[in-house]
Scaffold this active site. Structure first.
Site, PDB file in Angstrom:
ATOM      1  N   GLU A  89       0.813  -1.205   0.000  1.00  0.00           N
ATOM      2  CA  GLU A  89       0.000   0.000   0.000  1.00  0.00           C
ATOM      3  C   GLU A  89       0.850   1.260   0.000  1.00  0.00           C
ATOM      4  O   GLU A  89       2.042   1.239   0.306  1.00  0.00           O
ATOM      5  CB  GLU A  89      -0.935   0.002   1.199  1.00  0.00           C
ATOM      6  CG  GLU A  89      -0.203  -0.042   2.515  1.00  0.00           C
ATOM      7  CD  GLU A  89      -1.179  -0.248   3.667  1.00  0.00           C
ATOM      8  OE1 GLU A  89      -1.847  -1.294   3.691  1.00  0.00           O
ATOM      9  OE2 GLU A  89      -1.266   0.638   4.518  1.00  0.00           O
ATOM     10  N   CYS A 102       4.033   8.319   0.255  1.00  0.00           N
ATOM     11  CA  CYS A 102       4.592   7.354   1.193  1.00  0.00           C
ATOM     12  C   CYS A 102       4.668   6.008   0.478  1.00  0.00           C
ATOM     13  O   CYS A 102       3.662   5.540  -0.057  1.00  0.00           O
ATOM     14  CB  CYS A 102       3.661   7.286   2.399  1.00  0.00           C
ATOM     15  SG  CYS A 102       4.098   6.020   3.571  1.00  0.00           S
ATOM     16  N   CYS A 109       6.595  -6.989   7.097  1.00  0.00           N
ATOM     17  CA  CYS A 109       7.751  -6.484   7.837  1.00  0.00           C
ATOM     18  C   CYS A 109       8.060  -7.485   8.939  1.00  0.00           C
ATOM     19  O   CYS A 109       7.157  -8.148   9.454  1.00  0.00           O
ATOM     20  CB  CYS A 109       7.406  -5.124   8.462  1.00  0.00           C
ATOM     21  SG  CYS A 109       8.780  -4.349   9.344  1.00  0.00           S
ATOM     22  N   CYS A 113       6.888  -4.509  15.565  1.00  0.00           N
ATOM     23  CA  CYS A 113       6.387  -3.453  16.459  1.00  0.00           C
ATOM     24  C   CYS A 113       4.918  -3.734  16.807  1.00  0.00           C
ATOM     25  O   CYS A 113       4.100  -4.016  15.937  1.00  0.00           O
ATOM     26  CB  CYS A 113       6.525  -2.079  15.818  1.00  0.00           C
ATOM     27  SG  CYS A 113       8.231  -1.639  15.433  1.00  0.00           S
ATOM     28  N   CYS A 116       1.913  -1.735  15.079  1.00  0.00           N
ATOM     29  CA  CYS A 116       1.963  -1.541  13.627  1.00  0.00           C
ATOM     30  C   CYS A 116       1.276  -2.690  12.892  1.00  0.00           C
ATOM     31  O   CYS A 116       1.546  -3.863  13.167  1.00  0.00           O
ATOM     32  CB  CYS A 116       3.417  -1.424  13.179  1.00  0.00           C
ATOM     33  SG  CYS A 116       3.587  -1.179  11.418  1.00  0.00           S
ATOM     34  N   CYS A 334       0.452   2.796   8.528  1.00  0.00           N
ATOM     35  CA  CYS A 334       1.238   1.693   8.033  1.00  0.00           C
ATOM     36  C   CYS A 334       0.540   0.321   8.035  1.00  0.00           C
ATOM     37  O   CYS A 334       0.249  -0.231   9.097  1.00  0.00           O
ATOM     38  CB  CYS A 334       2.424   1.652   8.988  1.00  0.00           C
ATOM     39  SG  CYS A 334       3.896   1.036   8.308  1.00  0.00           S
TER      40      CYS A 334
HETATM   41  N1  SAH Z   1       9.929   0.550   9.470  1.00  0.00           N
HETATM   42  C1  SAH Z   1      10.106   1.964   9.433  1.00  0.00           C
HETATM   43  C2  SAH Z   1       9.150   2.704   8.525  1.00  0.00           C
HETATM   44  C3  SAH Z   1       7.699   2.307   8.498  1.00  0.00           C
HETATM   45  S1  SAH Z   1       6.566   2.887   9.679  1.00  0.00           S
HETATM   46  C4  SAH Z   1      10.072   2.537  10.828  1.00  0.00           C
HETATM   47  O1  SAH Z   1       9.887   1.777  11.766  1.00  0.00           O
HETATM   48  O2  SAH Z   1      10.309   3.720  10.981  1.00  0.00           O
HETATM   49  C5  SAH Z   1       6.469   4.633   9.596  1.00  0.00           C
HETATM   50  C6  SAH Z   1       6.152   5.226  10.953  1.00  0.00           C
HETATM   51  O3  SAH Z   1       4.803   4.957  11.359  1.00  0.00           O
HETATM   52  C7  SAH Z   1       7.042   4.678  12.068  1.00  0.00           C
HETATM   53  O4  SAH Z   1       7.429   5.727  12.920  1.00  0.00           O
HETATM   54  C8  SAH Z   1       6.099   3.734  12.777  1.00  0.00           C
HETATM   55  O5  SAH Z   1       6.543   3.464  14.074  1.00  0.00           O
HETATM   56  C9  SAH Z   1       4.790   4.491  12.697  1.00  0.00           C
HETATM   57  N2  SAH Z   1       3.579   3.710  12.917  1.00  0.00           N
HETATM   58  C10 SAH Z   1       3.323   2.429  12.593  1.00  0.00           C
HETATM   59  N3  SAH Z   1       2.067   2.076  12.940  1.00  0.00           N
HETATM   60  C11 SAH Z   1       1.517   3.171  13.486  1.00  0.00           C
HETATM   61  C12 SAH Z   1       0.246   3.450  14.041  1.00  0.00           C
HETATM   62  N4  SAH Z   1      -0.699   2.520  14.107  1.00  0.00           N
HETATM   63  N5  SAH Z   1       0.029   4.706  14.502  1.00  0.00           N
HETATM   64  C13 SAH Z   1       0.983   5.659  14.442  1.00  0.00           C
HETATM   65  N6  SAH Z   1       2.196   5.461  13.943  1.00  0.00           N
HETATM   66  C14 SAH Z   1       2.470   4.227  13.468  1.00  0.00           C
END
Ligand code: SAH
Length: 345
Positions: A89, A102, A109, A113, A116, A334
């Site tokens: 996406e 983006c 991934c 996390c 996420c 994300c």
């Molecule tokens: N893997 C990379 C880039 C992808 S995520 C990273 O970890 O930075 C891009 C950003 O969105 C990251 O800061 C991630 O922690 C955040 N993110 C992911 N899921 C989220 C959510 N549900 N709400 C807010 N931020 C989120």
């Protein structure tokens, strides 16, 4: 899967044309067509026989939009299908200074996390540089207006950990910047990482002045590890040292992402500790309230708590902004759209 022609730069396309027995100007036509986001079969200036030969080895289109959602705030979200049937996406946001896209760097991934959606099914595979570039090319083509580019800025904040797919990502950034191509400078590219320290050092030596963004989301290693497993591998102190090195090598200040999660990282004591951690550093903090992910138990800190957190940072002399949650009504965060698609909604 066949090969991806968007993986190749102009020099490589010239070689390719020669190998196929075509004149050099055909390489230029091919490159121009690719950069306009066209499928091979849509590049009508090329001889049909050449296209047919190419199609034996190369995909007609590596990335196709199969669904578009438009948010009330104008943000657009796309579901892309790859040639092997996988889906990824992307998001397109319009700001006063330009249009930001983006992009995803992996299918899924493996960083795990807890907040996420991208990591729900693990990592399926890495994207090639051409698959990352093609996301920009097709969206740019949709929004381009005459000679004006549709996409002016790119953030690597879709699904995937960019530094876990290092070589493809670096090649993508170089090919994105190529003159005669879409020509988006690394200065207009933000690379977001959960903090893969060795690759952060490597990136500093690439001669690519991208904006380095680190997903911090907490102030101590112990608490950070509750939502980010990568914290068990690299300490915050090591991340900060890698950021300082990045600034030294590139002269670019770095950014921290901090998603505010109720009961996890959004108390006054977190804000105060963050001030102490970042005092005097050439950095900026991007706060955002968590986008709720229904598969996850975590929820966003309140708007009040977020404003309060911002105030403490600013009073403490830290450059910080609270970002709007763009596209919250369309699964803006994300991996949310893909997760919904895969679960059949
Ligand atoms: N893997 C990379 C880039 C992808 S995520 C990273 O970890 O930075 C891009 C950003 O969105 C990251 O800061 C991630 O922690 C955040 N993110 C992911 N899921 C989220 C959510 N549900 N709400 C807010 N931020 C989120």
């Amino acid at each position: 899967m066949k090969k991806i022609i968007q993986d190749l730069n102009f020099e490589q396309l010239k070689q390719l044309a020669a190998e196929y027995g075509e004149k050099p100007f055909r390489a230029k036509q091919l490159y121009t067509g690719i950069m306009q986001g066209k499928k091979l079969t849509e590049i009508s200036v090329l001889p049909k026989a050449f296209i047919q030969k190419l199609l034996e080895d190369y995909e007609d289109a590596p990335v196709t939009i199969i669904k578009t959602l438009v948010s009330r705030d104008g943000t657009e979200k796309y579901l892309f299908r790859l040639a092997d049937g996988n889906v990824i996406e992307g998001v397109f946001m319009q700001y006063s200074y330009g249009n930001t896209q983006c992009v995803s760097t992996q299918v899924g991934c493996r960083m795990g996390c807890k907040f996420c959606a991208s990591t729900l099914g693990g990592r399926i595979r890495d994207l090639t540089s051409g698959e990352i570039l093609s996301q920009v090319l097709v969206v740019n083509a949709m929004h381009a207006d005459g000679k004006k580019r549709g996409v002016t800025n790119v953030v690597l904040m879709g699904s995937g950990e960019p530094l876990d797919n290092y070589q493809s990502v670096v090649t993508f950034i170089r090919n994105l910047a190529a003159e005669g191509g879409i020509n988006i400078s690394p200065r207009n590219v933000s690379l977001s990482t959960c903090g893969l320290v060795p690759e952060m050092y490597k990136l500093a030596d690439e001669g690519l002045p991208v904006n380095l963004t680190v997903s911090l989301h907490n102030v101590t290693d112990g608490e950070r590890a509750r939502t980010m497993p990568i914290a068990n591998r690299y300490k915050i102190a090591e991340i900060l040292a890698a950021c300082a090195n990045y600034f030294e090598k590139t002269g670019r200040r770095y950014i921290f992402e901090y998603s505010l999660i109720e009961g996890e990282n959004a108390d006054d004591k977190h804000a105060q500790a963050l001030c102490r951690l970042l005092a005097g550093k050439p950095c900026h903090v991007n706060l955002i309230r968590l986008n709720d992910v229904k598969e996850r138990k975590l929820s966003a800190a309140s708007e009040n708590a977020a404003q309060n957190f911002l105030q403490i940072l600013q009073n403490g002399g830290i450059s910080a902004t609270l970002r709007r949650r763009m596209g919250a009504d369309i699964g803006g965060a994300c991996g949310q759209l893909r997760a919904g698609y895969l679960s059949g909604q």
